[in-house]
Scaffold this active site. Sequence first.
Site, PDB file in Angstrom:
ATOM      1  N   LYS A   1       0.839  -1.211   0.000  1.00  0.00           N
ATOM      2  CA  LYS A   1       0.000   0.000   0.000  1.00  0.00           C
ATOM      3  C   LYS A   1       0.870   1.256   0.000  1.00  0.00           C
ATOM      4  O   LYS A   1       0.632   2.176  -0.778  1.00  0.00           O
ATOM      5  CB  LYS A   1      -0.889  -0.006   1.251  1.00  0.00           C
ATOM      6  CG  LYS A   1      -1.587   1.311   1.517  1.00  0.00           C
ATOM      7  CD  LYS A   1      -2.487   1.249   2.729  1.00  0.00           C
ATOM      8  CE  LYS A   1      -1.800   1.525   4.050  1.00  0.00           C
ATOM      9  NZ  LYS A   1      -1.489   2.947   4.296  1.00  0.00           N
ATOM     10  N   ASN A   2       1.875   1.284   0.868  1.00  0.00           N
ATOM     11  CA  ASN A   2       2.661   2.505   1.022  1.00  0.00           C
ATOM     12  C   ASN A   2       3.610   2.754  -0.140  1.00  0.00           C
ATOM     13  O   ASN A   2       4.193   3.831  -0.243  1.00  0.00           O
ATOM     14  CB  ASN A   2       3.441   2.482   2.341  1.00  0.00           C
ATOM     15  CG  ASN A   2       2.529   2.700   3.533  1.00  0.00           C
ATOM     16  OD1 ASN A   2       1.342   2.990   3.369  1.00  0.00           O
ATOM     17  ND2 ASN A   2       3.073   2.545   4.729  1.00  0.00           N
TER      18      ASN A   2
ATOM     19  N   CYS B   1      -4.655  13.106  12.800  1.00  0.00           N
ATOM     20  CA  CYS B   1      -5.389  11.848  12.760  1.00  0.00           C
ATOM     21  C   CYS B   1      -5.184  11.150  14.097  1.00  0.00           C
ATOM     22  O   CYS B   1      -4.518  11.679  14.991  1.00  0.00           O
ATOM     23  CB  CYS B   1      -4.948  10.977  11.592  1.00  0.00           C
ATOM     24  SG  CYS B   1      -3.330  10.286  11.801  1.00  0.00           S
TER      25      CYS B   1
ATOM     26  N   ARG C   1       0.562  15.014  12.970  1.00  0.00           N
ATOM     27  CA  ARG C   1       1.058  14.756  11.625  1.00  0.00           C
ATOM     28  C   ARG C   1       1.073  15.984  10.714  1.00  0.00           C
ATOM     29  O   ARG C   1       0.327  16.055   9.728  1.00  0.00           O
ATOM     30  CB  ARG C   1       0.281  13.602  10.992  1.00  0.00           C
ATOM     31  CG  ARG C   1       0.365  12.329  11.809  1.00  0.00           C
ATOM     32  CD  ARG C   1      -0.279  11.158  11.162  1.00  0.00           C
ATOM     33  NE  ARG C   1       0.540  10.561  10.126  1.00  0.00           N
ATOM     34  CZ  ARG C   1       0.224   9.459   9.469  1.00  0.00           C
ATOM     35  NH1 ARG C   1      -0.903   8.833   9.750  1.00  0.00           N
ATOM     36  NH2 ARG C   1       1.011   8.957   8.547  1.00  0.00           N
TER      37      ARG C   1
ATOM     38  N   ASP D   1       4.857   0.913  11.976  1.00  0.00           N
ATOM     39  CA  ASP D   1       3.667   0.217  11.470  1.00  0.00           C
ATOM     40  C   ASP D   1       3.578  -1.232  11.945  1.00  0.00           C
ATOM     41  O   ASP D   1       2.596  -1.916  11.663  1.00  0.00           O
ATOM     42  CB  ASP D   1       3.641   0.263   9.928  1.00  0.00           C
ATOM     43  CG  ASP D   1       3.251   1.639   9.406  1.00  0.00           C
ATOM     44  OD1 ASP D   1       2.832   2.493  10.211  1.00  0.00           O
ATOM     45  OD2 ASP D   1       3.378   1.863   8.187  1.00  0.00           O
TER      46      ASP D   1
ATOM     47  N   ILE E   1       8.156   7.463  16.675  1.00  0.00           N
ATOM     48  CA  ILE E   1       7.770   8.167  15.433  1.00  0.00           C
ATOM     49  C   ILE E   1       6.491   8.994  15.618  1.00  0.00           C
ATOM     50  O   ILE E   1       6.428  10.151  15.221  1.00  0.00           O
ATOM     51  CB  ILE E   1       7.567   7.163  14.265  1.00  0.00           C
ATOM     52  CG1 ILE E   1       8.787   6.239  14.115  1.00  0.00           C
ATOM     53  CG2 ILE E   1       7.263   7.907  12.957  1.00  0.00           C
ATOM     54  CD1 ILE E   1      10.031   6.875  13.579  1.00  0.00           C
TER      55      ILE E   1
ATOM     56  N   ARG F   1      -8.599  -0.565   4.814  1.00  0.00           N
ATOM     57  CA  ARG F   1      -7.684   0.416   4.223  1.00  0.00           C
ATOM     58  C   ARG F   1      -6.346  -0.213   3.864  1.00  0.00           C
ATOM     59  O   ARG F   1      -5.671   0.270   2.948  1.00  0.00           O
ATOM     60  CB  ARG F   1      -7.425   1.559   5.216  1.00  0.00           C
ATOM     61  CG  ARG F   1      -8.636   2.386   5.492  1.00  0.00           C
ATOM     62  CD  ARG F   1      -8.290   3.578   6.323  1.00  0.00           C
ATOM     63  NE  ARG F   1      -7.283   4.402   5.656  1.00  0.00           N
ATOM     64  CZ  ARG F   1      -6.812   5.535   6.119  1.00  0.00           C
ATOM     65  NH1 ARG F   1      -7.237   6.000   7.265  1.00  0.00           N
ATOM     66  NH2 ARG F   1      -5.925   6.224   5.451  1.00  0.00           N
TER      67      ARG F   1
HETATM   68  C1  UD1 Z   1       4.456   6.976   6.157  1.00  0.00           C
HETATM   69  C2  UD1 Z   1       3.601   5.749   6.019  1.00  0.00           C
HETATM   70  C3  UD1 Z   1       3.061   5.316   7.386  1.00  0.00           C
HETATM   71  C4  UD1 Z   1       4.224   5.144   8.376  1.00  0.00           C
HETATM   72  C5  UD1 Z   1       5.099   6.390   8.409  1.00  0.00           C
HETATM   73  C6  UD1 Z   1       6.328   6.234   9.262  1.00  0.00           C
HETATM   74  C7  UD1 Z   1       2.666   6.000   3.808  1.00  0.00           C
HETATM   75  C8  UD1 Z   1       1.481   6.257   2.962  1.00  0.00           C
HETATM   76  N1  UD1 Z   1       2.506   6.037   5.126  1.00  0.00           N
HETATM   77  O1  UD1 Z   1       3.624   8.025   6.643  1.00  0.00           O
HETATM   78  O2  UD1 Z   1       2.365   4.075   7.230  1.00  0.00           O
HETATM   79  O3  UD1 Z   1       3.702   4.910   9.668  1.00  0.00           O
HETATM   80  O4  UD1 Z   1       5.529   6.720   7.070  1.00  0.00           O
HETATM   81  O5  UD1 Z   1       7.075   5.140   8.834  1.00  0.00           O
HETATM   82  O6  UD1 Z   1       3.741   5.707   3.318  1.00  0.00           O
HETATM   83  N2  UD1 Z   1       6.334  14.899  10.245  1.00  0.00           N
HETATM   84  C9  UD1 Z   1       6.462  16.250  10.509  1.00  0.00           C
HETATM   85  N3  UD1 Z   1       6.344  17.114   9.461  1.00  0.00           N
HETATM   86  C10 UD1 Z   1       6.144  16.702   8.173  1.00  0.00           C
HETATM   87  C11 UD1 Z   1       6.038  15.314   7.919  1.00  0.00           C
HETATM   88  C12 UD1 Z   1       6.143  14.426   8.988  1.00  0.00           C
HETATM   89  O7  UD1 Z   1       6.642  16.672  11.653  1.00  0.00           O
HETATM   90  O8  UD1 Z   1       6.049  17.539   7.259  1.00  0.00           O
HETATM   91  C13 UD1 Z   1       6.439  13.932  11.380  1.00  0.00           C
HETATM   92  C14 UD1 Z   1       5.190  13.086  11.550  1.00  0.00           C
HETATM   93  O9  UD1 Z   1       4.203  13.738  12.315  1.00  0.00           O
HETATM   94  C15 UD1 Z   1       5.749  11.857  12.225  1.00  0.00           C
HETATM   95  C16 UD1 Z   1       7.145  11.716  11.598  1.00  0.00           C
HETATM   96  O10 UD1 Z   1       7.453  12.998  11.056  1.00  0.00           O
HETATM   97  O11 UD1 Z   1       5.884  12.087  13.606  1.00  0.00           O
HETATM   98  C17 UD1 Z   1       7.238  10.680  10.488  1.00  0.00           C
HETATM   99  O12 UD1 Z   1       6.196  10.899   9.548  1.00  0.00           O
HETATM  100  P1  UD1 Z   1       6.349  10.517   8.012  1.00  0.00           P
HETATM  101  O13 UD1 Z   1       7.580   9.702   7.814  1.00  0.00           O
HETATM  102  O14 UD1 Z   1       6.194  11.742   7.178  1.00  0.00           O
HETATM  103  O15 UD1 Z   1       5.078   9.597   7.806  1.00  0.00           O
HETATM  104  P2  UD1 Z   1       4.102   9.537   6.566  1.00  0.00           P
HETATM  105  O16 UD1 Z   1       4.858   9.761   5.300  1.00  0.00           O
HETATM  106  O17 UD1 Z   1       2.909  10.381   6.840  1.00  0.00           O
END
Ligand code: UD1
Length: 430
Positions: free
Chosen positions: A22-23, A127, A132, A317, A339, A409
């Site tokens: 999915k990711n 969420c 996030r 995850d 995380i 999902r």
């Molecule tokens: C992706 C995965 C999700 C997984 C996560 C961490 C997808 C679709 N989803 O989510 O399943 O749990 O990686 O491995 O691939 N953050 C910020 N600012 C930003 C972006 C992120 O502060 O602009 C923080 C987030 O709140 C979180 C951390 O960084 O605490 C990691 O998030 P991120 O790696 O971006 O996760 P996703 O890409 O949303």
Amino acid sequence: MDRIRIRGGAKLEGRIRIGGAKNAALPLMAASLLTSGRLTLANLPHLADIATMTHLLAQHGVLIGMDGDIHTGPEGQAGRTLTLSARTVTSTTAPYDLVRKMRASVLVLGPLLARCGEAVVSLPGGCAIGTRPVNLHLSGLEQLGAEIELERGYIKARAAKGLAGAEIVFPAVSVGATENLMMAACLARGQTVLDNAACEPEIADLADCLIAMGARITGAGTSRIMIDGVGSLHGAHHPIMADRIEAGTFATAAVMTGGDVQLDGAEAGTMTAVMAALARTGASITRVDGGLRVVRDANRLEPITLETSPYPGFPTDMQAQFMALMCEAEGESAITETIFENRFMHVPELMRMGADIELQGSKAIIRGPARLRGAPVMATDLRASVSLVIAGLVAEGETTVNRVYHLDRGYERLVEKLAACGAEIERLAS
Ligand code: UD1
């Protein structure tokens, strides 16, 4: 709303086919916006999040075709092929109604901006597992020359003269920001360097596809990615990598039940941290032709201490599933979540099933073995829900998991795959 009913006690034995990730699929689908050519993605998983991304892309003007010829054998489904043609982008707006359903919708921002010079994307909002934010995506795009304003809940991004390559050092590791920036940089003028980039295998998979589309990328899968911008990208065919989290989830369930399961299609190279953690609990994990075999040979499950971290560390995850597993271990385990700030919603539900878990901030202490007993439970996110299913597989009596839409999902045919290995599990329509 559908529910899942499980009667615990059966060992999982048999074979499970692991689907496409999915990711990986979600950013790969967003990448179709970068080209007027045709992108074909094979091994597409059949999931609610994929349907949401399909709706979002369709309203941007992407023509979408699905090869309906799905092979369904006793071991599961081999996946299907999706064709995406963004010949003309008819709308550069990603509306709230679609983005709020799935945060990964924000992945259209980089491609739309790079291809069309503008994008208006709803802010995804928080969420269940945390606030996030998307600040890393936005500041990265600004460094590529975009002008960004936040207005009435929307990100309004413009790059009238196109994006220009830059050296970007991410202050924190983000999977989504790395993907958004890597996609945008493919069509930026000159060279972009992404430092402190996320190293997840899904990013390397996305880069492989972009390279097949004509992009010039090196270093994807490491913390330093270099992208030399090109004038345009073309169509390509790309097989989506196997879902390492789905594979890890079934591996955990096999160990939990004292079973013996072969995971067909699982890619061991992407699962090192999870395999090592399972081995420390006393399970045996071996590479077999075309997949992995997971056997719990020891009667006793060893407690372990682990901490989630960006790849190649232990994935957040998989945290909830391991928490369920540690309820069965003999002794005290500790799991620290680094995380997401609020990713322990499964804890109160596991405790209602008889687990002994103490939360100390971002650390959970799990004392086992617990005598888990079936109960009606519900969860607020995908991985928390599946951890309750895993707990239900060993709990005495009947467990009912509510809010099955979370599972839809990210897990394709979860009930069928577990039932084919002997689990007493069924889906009840509401
Ligand atoms: C992706 C995965 C999700 C997984 C996560 C961490 C997808 C679709 N989803 O989510 O399943 O749990 O990686 O491995 O691939 N953050 C910020 N600012 C930003 C972006 C992120 O502060 O602009 C923080 C987030 O709140 C979180 C951390 O960084 O605490 C990691 O998030 P991120 O790696 O971006 O996760 P996703 O890409 O949303």
